[in-house]
Enzyme design. Structure first.
Site, PDB file in Angstrom:
ATOM      1  N   GLU A 191     -13.429 -15.885  13.719  1.00 41.47           N
ATOM      2  CA  GLU A 191     -13.849 -14.488  13.834  1.00 41.47           C
ATOM      3  C   GLU A 191     -13.761 -13.721  12.508  1.00 41.47           C
ATOM      4  OE1 GLU A 191     -11.526 -11.829  16.150  1.00 41.47           O
ATOM      5  OE2 GLU A 191      -9.677 -12.332  15.151  1.00 41.47           O
ATOM      6  N   HIS A 226       2.543  -2.855   5.390  1.00 35.59           N
ATOM      7  CA  HIS A 226       3.119  -4.025   4.713  1.00 35.59           C
ATOM      8  C   HIS A 226       3.181  -5.215   5.673  1.00 35.59           C
ATOM      9  CE1 HIS A 226       5.659  -0.747   2.424  1.00 35.59           C
ATOM     10  NE2 HIS A 226       4.402  -0.742   2.033  1.00 35.59           N
ATOM     11  N   HIS A 249       2.659  -6.127  -2.244  1.00 36.46           N
ATOM     12  CA  HIS A 249       3.078  -4.822  -1.708  1.00 36.46           C
ATOM     13  C   HIS A 249       2.567  -4.613  -0.283  1.00 36.46           C
ATOM     14  CE1 HIS A 249       3.565  -0.206  -2.214  1.00 36.46           C
ATOM     15  NE2 HIS A 249       3.355  -0.501  -0.951  1.00 36.46           N
ATOM     16  N   HIS A 292      -2.385   2.331   5.367  1.00 34.68           N
ATOM     17  CA  HIS A 292      -1.679   1.403   4.485  1.00 34.68           C
ATOM     18  C   HIS A 292      -0.426   0.902   5.195  1.00 34.68           C
ATOM     19  CE1 HIS A 292       0.582  -0.181   1.121  1.00 34.68           C
ATOM     20  NE2 HIS A 292       1.540   0.711   1.314  1.00 34.68           N
ATOM     21  N   GLU A 336       1.654   8.274  -1.475  1.00 32.83           N
ATOM     22  CA  GLU A 336       0.409   7.542  -1.747  1.00 32.83           C
ATOM     23  C   GLU A 336      -0.826   8.405  -1.491  1.00 32.83           C
ATOM     24  OE1 GLU A 336       0.827   5.009  -3.344  1.00 32.83           O
ATOM     25  OE2 GLU A 336       2.578   3.905  -2.640  1.00 32.83           O
TER      26      GLU A 336
HETATM   27  O1  2HA Z   1       5.170   5.316   1.871  1.00 32.08           O
HETATM   28  O2  2HA Z   1       4.443   2.233   1.816  1.00 32.08           O
HETATM   29  O3  2HA Z   1       3.538   2.445  -0.645  1.00 32.08           O
HETATM   30  C1  2HA Z   1       5.814   4.104   1.726  1.00 32.08           C
HETATM   31  C2  2HA Z   1       4.911   3.112   1.143  1.00 32.08           C
HETATM   32  C3  2HA Z   1       4.590   3.263  -0.267  1.00 32.08           C
HETATM   33 ZN    ZN Z   2       3.534   0.617   0.748  1.00 38.89          ZN
END
Ligand code: 2HA
Ligand code: ZN
Length: 271
Positions: A169, A141, A210, A139, A116
């Site tokens: 908040e 999940h 995602h 980033h 990414e």
């Molecule tokens: O690197 O989260 O979006 C693993 C991820 C890809």
């Molecule tokens: Zn990811």
């Protein structure tokens, strides 16, 4: 030369990735972080003239030429980073051509940066254009945020309002709201460009079904933004289909935003 394993930015990377793993936001090799470092500070730990490898980055990151980042490695598990940072993290500098990363440290087992990286570098470029002090792009999940993606339209205003209304908040922590992208193929320039477009307006961008991107001047800011969204998403999802008899009304959102003096998205309220 100081010992890089104890550098404050290294401690932050180890601690943050371990925390994110334990929060359940980074299963397997999920998630990635890039952190822009001050050249003088890195120079205390590394010989900046010693380029170990050159790795193409797949697009031209001209505005970032000469900038140095510590970046999580592709395929690496967040749960393992603190045990072996030199294999699982890398320190790269964007070369004079804008298209190459010069590896200064790390990826010791022959690896490279996250798939990414385009989304990360393009996000850095976008955030720096509106906030010259931005340093971190992260980033992951987070579970409830993703659960919410199944039941709330993937649209900036609707998604932001749903979060803001769960707990007081939220509008104070992310008054600028949350940008939301539809489902897209990840790991390419197209999703990077779409993310960067949103990053001109938002510090937080959801990738539909995602994950989420959080940015900030510090690791705490980027982490805290995601943490607050995830908490709100949890509060949104836990009641399930029980009747919702209390919510924060729009005039109350305005009142709290005014109390704390934050610049909020007025067009996201129905007043
Ligand atoms: O690197 O989260 O979006 C693993 C991820 C890809
Ligand atoms: Zn990811």
């Amino acid at each position: 030369m100081h010992y890089i394993y104890n550098a404050p930015f290294m401690e932050e990377m180890k601690k943050t990735t371990a925390n994110m793993y334990r929060l359940g936001w980074d299963e397997r090799n999920g998630g990635n972080i890039s952190y822009m470092l001050d050249e003088k500070m890195v120079g205390v730990y590394l010989d900046l003239d010693n380029v170990i490898r050159r790795i193409p980055i797949g697009f031209n990151a001209k505005p970032l030429i000469g900038k140095i980042f510590i970046v999580t490695g592709t395929g690496e598990y967040f749960k393992n980073i603190s045990d072996d940072p030199e294999s699982k993290l890398g320190i790269i500098r964007i070369a004079e051509d804008g298209c190459t990363a010069e590896l200064l440290w790390g990826y010791k087992d022959g690896g490279k940066f996250t798939s990414e990286l385009p989304a990360h570098l393009m996000s850095h470029m976008a955030r720096l254009s509106v906030d010259p002090e931005n340093r971190v792009v992260t980033h992951c999940h987070p579970t409830y945020t993703l659960a919410m993606n199944q039941v709330v339209p993937l649209e900036d205003r609707i998604f932001t309002r749903a979060l803001w209304k769960t707990c007081t908040e939220c509008i104070v922590v992310f008054p600028d709201g949350v940008g939301v992208l539809p489902w897209m193929v990840c790991g390419n320039n197209a999703i990077g460009e779409a993310t960067a477009e949103k990053m001109k307006e938002y510090r937080l961008v959801v990738w539909g079904l995602h994950g989420i991107y959080g940015t900030g001047k510090t690791m705490d800011e980027a982490f805290g933004l995601i943490e607050t969204v995830e908490k709100a998403a949890q509060l949104y999802m836990i009641p399930g289909s029980m009747p919702r008899i209390n919510t924060i009304e729009d005039d109350q959102l305005r009142a709290v935003a005014e109390r704390f003096g934050v610049e909020y998205r007025k067009d996201f309220l129905d007043l």
